[in-house]
Design a protein around this motif. Sequence first.
Motif, PDB file in Angstrom:
ATOM      1  N   CYS A  52      17.762  76.900  64.874  1.00  0.00           N
ATOM      2  CA  CYS A  52      18.062  78.290  64.546  1.00  0.00           C
ATOM      3  C   CYS A  52      18.780  78.960  65.715  1.00  0.00           C
ATOM      4  O   CYS A  52      18.477  78.703  66.881  1.00  0.00           O
ATOM      5  N   GLY A  53      19.723  79.812  65.395  1.00  0.00           N
ATOM      6  CA  GLY A  53      20.457  80.547  66.405  1.00  0.00           C
ATOM      7  C   GLY A  53      20.974  81.851  65.830  1.00  0.00           C
ATOM      8  O   GLY A  53      20.618  82.253  64.718  1.00  0.00           O
ATOM      9  N   ARG A  72      21.012  85.742  61.719  1.00  0.00           N
ATOM     10  CA  ARG A  72      20.215  84.535  61.987  1.00  0.00           C
ATOM     11  C   ARG A  72      20.793  83.366  61.192  1.00  0.00           C
ATOM     12  O   ARG A  72      21.108  83.489  59.991  1.00  0.00           O
ATOM     13  N   VAL A  73      20.926  82.210  61.835  1.00  0.00           N
ATOM     14  CA  VAL A  73      21.548  81.028  61.237  1.00  0.00           C
ATOM     15  C   VAL A  73      20.654  79.818  61.463  1.00  0.00           C
ATOM     16  O   VAL A  73      20.082  79.652  62.549  1.00  0.00           O
ATOM     17  N   ALA A  74      20.518  78.960  60.459  1.00  0.00           N
ATOM     18  CA  ALA A  74      19.802  77.693  60.579  1.00  0.00           C
ATOM     19  C   ALA A  74      20.771  76.562  60.272  1.00  0.00           C
ATOM     20  O   ALA A  74      21.488  76.591  59.267  1.00  0.00           O
ATOM     21  N   PRO A  96      17.601  87.081  52.167  1.00  0.00           N
ATOM     22  CA  PRO A  96      17.906  86.294  53.359  1.00  0.00           C
ATOM     23  C   PRO A  96      18.095  84.828  52.994  1.00  0.00           C
ATOM     24  O   PRO A  96      17.830  84.422  51.861  1.00  0.00           O
ATOM     25  N   GLY A  97      18.511  84.031  53.961  1.00  0.00           N
ATOM     26  CA  GLY A  97      18.694  82.610  53.726  1.00  0.00           C
ATOM     27  C   GLY A  97      17.774  81.727  54.535  1.00  0.00           C
ATOM     28  O   GLY A  97      17.193  80.782  54.015  1.00  0.00           O
ATOM     29  N   VAL A 118      23.572  74.295  56.176  1.00  0.00           N
ATOM     30  CA  VAL A 118      23.575  75.489  57.025  1.00  0.00           C
ATOM     31  C   VAL A 118      23.161  76.662  56.162  1.00  0.00           C
ATOM     32  O   VAL A 118      23.613  76.805  55.025  1.00  0.00           O
ATOM     33  N   MET A 119      22.279  77.519  56.677  1.00  0.00           N
ATOM     34  CA  MET A 119      21.880  78.735  55.965  1.00  0.00           C
ATOM     35  C   MET A 119      21.882  79.895  56.932  1.00  0.00           C
ATOM     36  O   MET A 119      21.622  79.720  58.127  1.00  0.00           O
TER      37      MET A 119
END
Length: 460
Positions: A52-53, A72-74, A96-97, A118-119
């Motif tokens: 996550c970043g 927020r990205v996974a 959200p994802g 990627v989410m």
Amino acid sequence: MTRTRGRVAALLGAVAVVAGTTLGSPAVAAPGGAGGGLTGQAPCAGSPGFTCGTLTVPLDHGGDTPGTLDLRVAVGGNTDAPKGDLLFLTGGPGQPGVPLVNRIVGRLAPVLKDYRLVMFDQRGTGGNALRCPELQEQMGASDLAPPTPKAVTDCAAALGPDRRFYGTADTVADIDQLRRALGDKRLTLDGVSYGTFTAERYAMAHPAHVARLVLDSVVPQQGYDPLDPVPLKATARVLTAACAATGCTTDPAADLAETVRRYHDGPDVLDAITSFEFVDPDYHGVPEALHEAAAGRPAMLQRYIDGAHQGNAAPAEFLSQGLHASTLCADGHFPWGTSDTPVEGRAAALAEARDELAPEDTWPFDPATATGTGTLLTCLDWPQEEVPATPSEHHRLPNVPVLLLGGDRDLSTPLAWTYREAEMAHDAHVVVVPGAAHGVQTRAASDIGRQAVYDFLLGG
């Protein structure tokens, strides 16, 4: 009846894409392909194999208004996936994802050796949800529950003028920034519900960066028309088919028409029936409740209506009605025009539109139902603001393979919309899943739709 989990999960959109740069940074791939321009990367809690970043994007991609947003990205760990990145975009709009990574991994497992999943949490969702407590309380996860004017105007006032930066065009720009941050050139898009609309708009805005599209439970690229009679008229076909499948002996379409004529409760009934598709696409008990109501005994139907209101309850972190309103009012075309039309005069335009509808245009509902749904009434009272330009209705999708999925029991995005969007594709493949309702990939009992997606994504 408690429906929150099933209803909201079923509304999820999906978009598989590869996307964007961080602010002020060149488009570069991360060392080892881990995540490019994302910052603060660390293992995702509760999602093994994912990092996550944060993707930092401009509040205003046009550059006139200062400020940034942290999204927020996974990112999955298979950095050498031969077919590249698959960004799954949730829908609503307002969901959200990242919290849904594990659920989506379960649905897409057969393709995840070939794609890196990627989410991300779209702007205004998840931990950064746009919060409007009263509107959230009144509408929850529903598009159809009518809100009070005060809840709408209080929401818009609380969000302030920055609410204009939460339309689909802004999310499309975020996605392309994410694409560049991940270091990819082209993307595969897999969209469900509102996610199909985002996927279509991304593909039209960035055709060179799209490899293929999956569109599941399709919103046409022209956008959501709240006076479109297709969803209203689809109830007759869907309820009749469900009745035949379950062996009921009534005429649910005729009973629905009589119920609406007798009680003038079309928006509530429409909300209850549409909500029920997420619980049971065979609509067990609904024809009987309509038959009772048509005969003057509405208690059973009222229980379904009350259950829909309870089941649609959802916190802003799960589906932000503030984001929902900001996006749909920015994107939408209404009887009065768009949200750049002065508020004064909108009600008169809506009344005129209602008067122009003939009963057969909306049967088995009535014209008052068409002009009394939640999103329409939300945007009726939404403040005047500048809205982005709309692509030409003749602007076709890029010349890439497109798979379109629809359930024949879907009332949220009826099959007619699927076929309408198929006409905008150069290479369209339509798969209809019998007995399925909204969200074929995530909700259907049959594997027909999911297998079609696997074959499509893994094909040459």
